[in-house]
Design a protein around this motif. Sequence first.
Motif, PDB file in Angstrom:
ATOM      1  N   GLY A  64      -2.318  -6.993   5.960  1.00 46.09           N
ATOM      2  CA  GLY A  64      -2.532  -7.979   4.915  1.00 46.09           C
ATOM      3  C   GLY A  64      -2.849  -9.359   5.445  1.00 46.09           C
ATOM      4  N   ARG A  65      -3.560 -10.133   4.645  1.00 44.91           N
ATOM      5  CA  ARG A  65      -3.983 -11.487   5.002  1.00 44.91           C
ATOM      6  C   ARG A  65      -2.803 -12.417   5.268  1.00 44.91           C
ATOM      7  N   HIS A  66      -1.771 -12.335   4.469  1.00 45.47           N
ATOM      8  CA  HIS A  66      -0.699 -13.333   4.533  1.00 45.47           C
ATOM      9  C   HIS A  66       0.463 -12.944   5.430  1.00 45.47           C
ATOM     10  N   THR A  67       0.831 -11.675   5.446  1.00 49.06           N
ATOM     11  CA  THR A  67       2.024 -11.273   6.198  1.00 49.06           C
ATOM     12  C   THR A  67       1.707 -10.570   7.503  1.00 49.06           C
ATOM     13  N   GLY A  68       0.546  -9.982   7.618  1.00 47.27           N
ATOM     14  CA  GLY A  68       0.209  -9.208   8.799  1.00 47.27           C
ATOM     15  C   GLY A  68       0.827  -7.821   8.789  1.00 47.27           C
ATOM     16  N   ALA A  69       1.598  -7.522   7.758  1.00 42.30           N
ATOM     17  CA  ALA A  69       2.198  -6.188   7.620  1.00 42.30           C
ATOM     18  C   ALA A  69       1.170  -5.257   6.990  1.00 42.30           C
ATOM     19  N   TYR A  70       1.308  -3.960   7.258  1.00 45.66           N
ATOM     20  CA  TYR A  70       0.392  -2.993   6.655  1.00 45.66           C
ATOM     21  C   TYR A  70       0.618  -2.930   5.154  1.00 45.66           C
ATOM     22  N   ILE A  71      -0.498  -2.920   4.412  1.00 49.33           N
ATOM     23  CA  ILE A  71      -0.453  -2.779   2.962  1.00 49.33           C
ATOM     24  C   ILE A  71      -1.424  -1.681   2.554  1.00 49.33           C
ATOM     25  N   THR A  72      -1.174  -1.092   1.397  1.00 55.57           N
ATOM     26  CA  THR A  72      -2.051  -0.072   0.828  1.00 55.57           C
ATOM     27  C   THR A  72      -2.509  -0.591  -0.522  1.00 55.57           C
ATOM     28  N   ILE A  73      -3.831  -0.756  -0.696  1.00 55.99           N
ATOM     29  CA  ILE A  73      -4.352  -1.272  -1.962  1.00 55.99           C
ATOM     30  C   ILE A  73      -5.652  -0.563  -2.317  1.00 55.99           C
ATOM     31  N   ASP A  74      -6.051  -0.705  -3.574  1.00 58.59           N
ATOM     32  CA  ASP A  74      -7.359  -0.267  -4.049  1.00 58.59           C
ATOM     33  C   ASP A  74      -8.274  -1.477  -4.009  1.00 58.59           C
ATOM     34  N   MET A  75      -9.494  -1.271  -3.552  1.00 59.65           N
ATOM     35  CA  MET A  75     -10.444  -2.379  -3.514  1.00 59.65           C
ATOM     36  C   MET A  75     -11.865  -1.872  -3.742  1.00 59.65           C
ATOM     37  N   ALA A  76     -12.758  -2.793  -4.090  1.00 58.04           N
ATOM     38  CA  ALA A  76     -14.153  -2.445  -4.341  1.00 58.04           C
ATOM     39  C   ALA A  76     -14.838  -2.042  -3.038  1.00 58.04           C
ATOM     40  N   THR A  77     -15.619  -0.987  -3.080  1.00 58.19           N
ATOM     41  CA  THR A  77     -16.346  -0.505  -1.913  1.00 58.19           C
ATOM     42  C   THR A  77     -17.315  -1.565  -1.397  1.00 58.19           C
ATOM     43  N   ARG A  78     -17.863  -2.396  -2.279  1.00 62.13           N
ATOM     44  CA  ARG A  78     -18.852  -3.400  -1.869  1.00 62.13           C
ATOM     45  C   ARG A  78     -18.271  -4.441  -0.911  1.00 62.13           C
ATOM     46  N   ASN A  79     -16.957  -4.564  -0.844  1.00 60.94           N
ATOM     47  CA  ASN A  79     -16.329  -5.539   0.042  1.00 60.94           C
ATOM     48  C   ASN A  79     -16.051  -4.990   1.437  1.00 60.94           C
ATOM     49  N   LEU A  80     -16.588  -3.811   1.741  1.00 62.22           N
ATOM     50  CA  LEU A  80     -16.393  -3.190   3.054  1.00 62.22           C
ATOM     51  C   LEU A  80     -17.742  -2.902   3.701  1.00 62.22           C
ATOM     52  N   HIS A  81     -17.751  -2.789   5.014  1.00 61.87           N
ATOM     53  CA  HIS A  81     -18.962  -2.428   5.754  1.00 61.87           C
ATOM     54  C   HIS A  81     -18.572  -1.723   7.045  1.00 61.87           C
ATOM     55  N   SER A  82     -19.544  -1.247   7.779  1.00 60.11           N
ATOM     56  CA  SER A  82     -19.353  -0.571   9.079  1.00 60.11           C
ATOM     57  C   SER A  82     -18.408   0.626   8.977  1.00 60.11           C
ATOM     58  N   PHE A  83     -18.672   1.488   8.027  1.00 63.67           N
ATOM     59  CA  PHE A  83     -17.866   2.700   7.864  1.00 63.67           C
ATOM     60  C   PHE A  83     -18.104   3.630   9.047  1.00 63.67           C
ATOM     61  N   ARG A  84     -17.021   4.201   9.595  1.00 66.01           N
ATOM     62  CA  ARG A  84     -17.113   5.102  10.739  1.00 66.01           C
ATOM     63  C   ARG A  84     -15.880   5.985  10.799  1.00 66.01           C
ATOM     64  N   PRO A  85     -16.008   7.172  11.394  1.00 66.75           N
ATOM     65  CA  PRO A  85     -14.828   8.029  11.542  1.00 66.75           C
ATOM     66  C   PRO A  85     -13.915   7.468  12.627  1.00 66.75           C
ATOM     67  N   ALA A  86     -12.613   7.638  12.436  1.00 69.85           N
ATOM     68  CA  ALA A  86     -11.650   7.162  13.431  1.00 69.85           C
ATOM     69  C   ALA A  86     -10.478   8.135  13.492  1.00 69.85           C
ATOM     70  N   LEU A  87     -10.088   8.489  14.691  1.00 73.22           N
ATOM     71  CA  LEU A  87      -8.922   9.337  14.890  1.00 73.22           C
ATOM     72  C   LEU A  87      -7.707   8.429  14.932  1.00 73.22           C
ATOM     73  N   VAL A  88      -6.857   8.544  13.921  1.00 72.07           N
ATOM     74  CA  VAL A  88      -5.710   7.647  13.765  1.00 72.07           C
ATOM     75  C   VAL A  88      -4.469   8.293  14.348  1.00 72.07           C
ATOM     76  N   ARG A  89      -3.827   7.548  15.252  1.00 72.99           N
ATOM     77  CA  ARG A  89      -2.586   8.015  15.876  1.00 72.99           C
ATOM     78  C   ARG A  89      -1.398   7.121  15.535  1.00 72.99           C
ATOM     79  N   SER A  90      -1.649   5.973  14.937  1.00 74.97           N
ATOM     80  CA  SER A  90      -0.609   4.995  14.644  1.00 74.97           C
ATOM     81  C   SER A  90       0.429   5.571  13.678  1.00 74.97           C
ATOM     82  N   PRO A  91       1.700   5.627  14.099  1.00 69.37           N
ATOM     83  CA  PRO A  91       2.739   6.149  13.200  1.00 69.37           C
ATOM     84  C   PRO A  91       2.852   5.353  11.898  1.00 69.37           C
TER      85      PRO A  91
END
Length: 152
Positions: A64-91
């Motif tokens: 998140g912008r303010h806390t730096g903690a992970y957040i889960t939100i819904d957002m408009a697709t138009r506000n994102l770019h550079s979509f790519r596959p990523a293998l996530v290992r972060s617990p």
Amino acid sequence: MTESGEVREPLWLIAANVVRFRRYGEGGQELRPGTKSFRGGSKVYVIGGYGGMAYEGVTVIGRGRHTGAYITIDMATRNLHSFRPALVRSPAILRRYDEATSGWYGDETREVSEAMATLLAVKARAERTEHWRGSPHPDPCRCHECLTLTPE
């Protein structure tokens, strides 16, 4: 780790970045950095979509912008770019993924994630264009399209 103490297997998700600046206001003549929840350029992981097959919006996990903690939100697709596959290992990300989705998306392969990333990139570009159709860009403009234009 899962509740039983087992190590969670890595998961293929779609990574994306939040646009540096987005058009805002009457006729898109103002620019705002990033979004209300994320700084411009922040890396997020797409964990789901809504709006039918059109994916007008997506559910993402990111810092998140303010806390730096992970957040889960819904957002408009138009506000994102550079979509790519990523293998996530972060617990932390895997834990948030499990809490948010109940595991409905997690058996994807790299190939499926690549195909979805391509679809989302096309959709995001089309949404940015359609959202401000007929409105001129501000001068000077630093929106995502203007920043990524290559000089001829």
